[in-house]
Design a protein around this motif. Structure first.
Motif, PDB file in Angstrom:
ATOM      1  N   SER A   8      24.233 -28.381  -8.806  1.00 42.50           N
ATOM      2  CA  SER A   8      24.363 -29.736  -8.279  1.00 42.50           C
ATOM      3  C   SER A   8      24.034 -30.787  -9.326  1.00 42.50           C
ATOM      4  O   SER A   8      24.756 -31.778  -9.486  1.00 42.50           O
ATOM      5  CB  SER A   8      23.445 -29.910  -7.063  1.00 42.50           C
ATOM      6  OG  SER A   8      23.571 -31.199  -6.515  1.00 42.50           O
ATOM      7  N   TRP A  31      30.673 -26.308  -5.297  1.00 46.45           N
ATOM      8  CA  TRP A  31      30.835 -27.451  -6.180  1.00 46.45           C
ATOM      9  C   TRP A  31      32.119 -27.339  -7.009  1.00 46.45           C
ATOM     10  O   TRP A  31      32.778 -28.349  -7.299  1.00 46.45           O
ATOM     11  CB  TRP A  31      29.619 -27.601  -7.098  1.00 46.45           C
ATOM     12  CG  TRP A  31      28.449 -28.223  -6.413  1.00 46.45           C
ATOM     13  CD1 TRP A  31      27.234 -27.645  -6.158  1.00 46.45           C
ATOM     14  CD2 TRP A  31      28.382 -29.554  -5.875  1.00 46.45           C
ATOM     15  NE1 TRP A  31      26.416 -28.532  -5.495  1.00 46.45           N
ATOM     16  CE2 TRP A  31      27.089 -29.703  -5.306  1.00 46.45           C
ATOM     17  CE3 TRP A  31      29.275 -30.609  -5.816  1.00 46.45           C
ATOM     18  CZ2 TRP A  31      26.685 -30.888  -4.693  1.00 46.45           C
ATOM     19  CZ3 TRP A  31      28.878 -31.792  -5.198  1.00 46.45           C
ATOM     20  CH2 TRP A  31      27.596 -31.919  -4.650  1.00 46.45           C
ATOM     21  N   TYR A  55      22.825 -30.020  -1.507  1.00 41.74           N
ATOM     22  CA  TYR A  55      24.119 -29.587  -0.994  1.00 41.74           C
ATOM     23  C   TYR A  55      23.946 -29.295   0.487  1.00 41.74           C
ATOM     24  O   TYR A  55      22.869 -28.907   0.922  1.00 41.74           O
ATOM     25  CB  TYR A  55      24.656 -28.357  -1.730  1.00 41.74           C
ATOM     26  CG  TYR A  55      23.731 -27.166  -1.809  1.00 41.74           C
ATOM     27  CD1 TYR A  55      23.691 -26.218  -0.800  1.00 41.74           C
ATOM     28  CD2 TYR A  55      22.897 -26.993  -2.910  1.00 41.74           C
ATOM     29  CE1 TYR A  55      22.851 -25.125  -0.876  1.00 41.74           C
ATOM     30  CE2 TYR A  55      22.061 -25.895  -2.997  1.00 41.74           C
ATOM     31  CZ  TYR A  55      22.040 -24.963  -1.988  1.00 41.74           C
ATOM     32  OH  TYR A  55      21.198 -23.874  -2.063  1.00 41.74           O
ATOM     33  N   ASP A 101      25.411 -22.332  -4.182  1.00 37.74           N
ATOM     34  CA  ASP A 101      26.295 -23.467  -3.938  1.00 37.74           C
ATOM     35  C   ASP A 101      27.330 -23.683  -5.024  1.00 37.74           C
ATOM     36  O   ASP A 101      28.200 -24.544  -4.890  1.00 37.74           O
ATOM     37  CB  ASP A 101      25.454 -24.739  -3.790  1.00 37.74           C
ATOM     38  CG  ASP A 101      24.611 -25.025  -5.033  1.00 37.74           C
ATOM     39  OD1 ASP A 101      24.034 -24.070  -5.573  1.00 37.74           O
ATOM     40  OD2 ASP A 101      24.509 -26.193  -5.451  1.00 37.74           O
ATOM     41  N   LEU A 115      23.394 -36.595  -2.363  1.00 35.37           N
ATOM     42  CA  LEU A 115      24.701 -36.303  -2.943  1.00 35.37           C
ATOM     43  C   LEU A 115      25.476 -37.603  -3.094  1.00 35.37           C
ATOM     44  O   LEU A 115      25.532 -38.407  -2.165  1.00 35.37           O
ATOM     45  CB  LEU A 115      25.501 -35.362  -2.032  1.00 35.37           C
ATOM     46  CG  LEU A 115      24.804 -34.089  -1.557  1.00 35.37           C
ATOM     47  CD1 LEU A 115      25.596 -33.455  -0.422  1.00 35.37           C
ATOM     48  CD2 LEU A 115      24.675 -33.116  -2.704  1.00 35.37           C
ATOM     49  N   TYR A 166      22.362 -38.921  -5.424  1.00 33.28           N
ATOM     50  CA  TYR A 166      21.592 -37.940  -6.194  1.00 33.28           C
ATOM     51  C   TYR A 166      20.505 -38.681  -6.981  1.00 33.28           C
ATOM     52  O   TYR A 166      20.767 -39.750  -7.541  1.00 33.28           O
ATOM     53  CB  TYR A 166      22.518 -37.185  -7.149  1.00 33.28           C
ATOM     54  CG  TYR A 166      21.846 -36.023  -7.839  1.00 33.28           C
ATOM     55  CD1 TYR A 166      21.788 -34.778  -7.230  1.00 33.28           C
ATOM     56  CD2 TYR A 166      21.256 -36.190  -9.082  1.00 33.28           C
ATOM     57  CE1 TYR A 166      21.157 -33.710  -7.855  1.00 33.28           C
ATOM     58  CE2 TYR A 166      20.614 -35.131  -9.712  1.00 33.28           C
ATOM     59  CZ  TYR A 166      20.577 -33.886  -9.093  1.00 33.28           C
ATOM     60  OH  TYR A 166      19.935 -32.842  -9.715  1.00 33.28           O
TER      61      TYR A 166
END
Length: 507
Positions: free
Chosen positions: A364, A389, A150, A385, A235, A256
């Motif tokens: 994530s 998200w 992230y 994070d 990502l 990812y």
């Protein structure tokens, strides 16, 4: 699934000892294990450093293991600083000082690991939780790359993941005001980082004989940016697109690091009773918060889930994950009735396509797995994070809200969100569309692209010249006959090298 195997990668002509430093929970370790598979396929010797709870998992994957003493999950469960961090984790203002105090004591413990962890290593890949080990690599002349799941810095479309949410809800504001808001978030992030973590970081620099830093290395204006270190935002672009950083042309966005479905499930055999449960009725809801289960009392958490199930139609079933050996009558009754099934670790790539909706914490890895599976979700963010998200998924239209904070969740809030998802065809269609697009675009496992990108980076490096932009170090470098660029200019740097082919390093 159209992702092919990475087994067609040819071995590298220059095998190296690669250390993957994975500090944190399973969500931090698993993607590095996937990257390890890619590096090993290329013929490199892979070492993964993590805390001891992951030793068996890493060694079962046939990687060398090195222990990092700091066990983040153990400490947020068993130390005073950890418990306070958990208590205030959902508060954007109050949470930061407690989080940084918790991280500070972790830094102190981890620095003692460096001698063992970094021994006989050619290259280090630092994860989000291990970036503070950068100076330890520097003094040992070990080149690094940084892989994060992230972004820390903000853009005009989103605030940095650890500190804020997507700003799409603010797009109706005049640009100047919107700009000031996200710029303020960056300032607050830098402020808390500087007063919370920079002192302990600089204390370690002093112990290593290095000059003090003005910023932590991973923040804007920090060493990764100034030194043109390879930074990979791992990502998927269908979730968020990271803007180019003009101050570091080596900062890139790749996908990812999933393995192919075939590779992920190579040795997995689903339990017969789970397969039977899934085949008996409509697709169930999945409830599970990953490694965040210790952020709340398990009984309270399960009671909320059970409360929701009581109010849903009787044909609606559920999977509960991460509840340990909890024994309460209401849960036993729900299991005996066939409405609830308890699961332990089940690969998301196998399970999620068989689920109607996922109630998750917003890590994530889980977020990417949910989107790849093409199903909607509800996010219950706990810290770091995760709120970010939640807002990203809301922006994509695959969840009904920007998240229900873990410390404020109620039966009614979760029920309303689930009723919305289960009846909203638009949310389902958007989730399916994004999932199908990702599957189509991923012609091969994203791991291979990350691995080969890192290899191209180190092939362009001068491995023997690592210097510090400090007056004493400049003198030492010049005395040894090396050249150091006296003035750092972003446009004079390419592929991590200065105009003279030497790498210039700043703390």
């Amino acid at each position: 699934m159209s992702i092919s195997s990475i087994s067609d990668l040819e071995p590298s002509q220059t095998p190296k000892n690669i250390l993957l430093l994975a500090i944190g929970s399973m969500g931090d370790v698993l993607p590095f294990v996937n990257l390890g598979v890619g590096f090993r396929q290329r013929g490199h010797n892979v070492i993964i450093a993590a805390n001891s709870r992951f030793r068996s998992f890493i060694e079962e994957k046939r990687f060398a293991f090195r222990e990092v003493i700091w066990d983040m999950q153990h400490e947020w469960e068993n130390t005073e600083s950890g418990r306070r961090m958990v208590k205030f984790s959902s508060y954007s203002i109050l949470g930061s000082p407690f989080m940084f105090k918790f991280l500070k004591q972790g830094f102190q413990k981890s620095y003692s690991d460096a001698e063992n962890v970094l021994n006989n290593v050619d290259f280090v890949v630092l994860g989000t939780g291990g970036a503070y080990m950068y100076p330890e690599c520097l003094v040992r002349k070990i080149p690094v790359a940084y892989v994060c799941f992230y972004p820390w810095a903000s853009s005009k479309s989103y605030a940095g993941a650890a500190y804020g949410r997507s700003f799409d809800s603010l797009q109706w504001l005049p640009f100047e005001l919107n700009f000031k808001i996200w710029k303020t978030v960056d300032y607050v992030a830098s402020y808390w980082s500087d007063i919370g973590l920079l002192p302990i970081y600089n204390q370690r620099l002093k112990e290593l004989g290095l000059p003090a830093a003005e910023r932590l290395p991973w923040l804007p204006g920090g060493a990764f940016e100034k030194n043109q270190i390879l930074v990979i935002h791992a990502l998927n672009k269908n979730l968020i697109q990271i803007q180019k950083n003009p101050l570091n042309p080596l900062e890139v966005q790749l996908d990812y690091p999933f393995l192919s479905i075939k590779e992920e499930l190579k040795d997995y055999v689903p339990p017969n009773d789970l397969v039977e449960f899934l085949s008996q009725g409509m697709k169930p809801i999945y409830f599970g918060y990953g490694s965040m289960h210790s952020f709340s009392d398990v009984k309270s958490r399960v009671n909320i889930w059970l409360g929701v199930m009581k109010l849903l139609p009787e044909n609606q079933r559920a999977l509960f994950s991460g509840i340990g050996n909890l024994e309460i009558k209401e849960l036993d009754d729900a299991i005996k009735s066939g409405r609830v099934f308890i699961v332990n670790h089940v690969p998301h790539s196998w399970l999620f396509p068989r689920i109607s909706c996922v109630v998750h914490h917003g890590g994530s890895g889980t977020t990417h797995a949910v989107v790849r599976a093409g199903i909607p979700s509800i996010v219950v963010p706990h810290f770091a994070d995760q709120p970010w998200w939640a807002s990203i998924l809301y922006r994509l239209g695959v969840t009904p809200n920007t998240g229900i904070q873990a410390n404020a969740i109620t039966v009614n809030k979760l029920l309303m969100a689930l009723l919305d998802v289960l009846s909203n065809e638009e949310i389902k269609e958007k989730a399916d569309k994004i999932g199908s697009k990702i599957k189509k675009e991923q012609k091969r496992s994203p791991v291979s692209k990350i691995v080969t990108h890192i290899e191209k980076y180190w092939e362009k490096m001068n491995w023997d010249v690592l210097t510090l932009d400090d007056e004493q170090q400049k003198i030492k470098v010049k005395e040894n006959g090396y050249h150091i660029n006296e003035n750092h200019h972003g446009d004079g740097i390419k592929n991590g090298l200065n105009k003279n082919g030497m790498q210039e390093i700043k703390i």
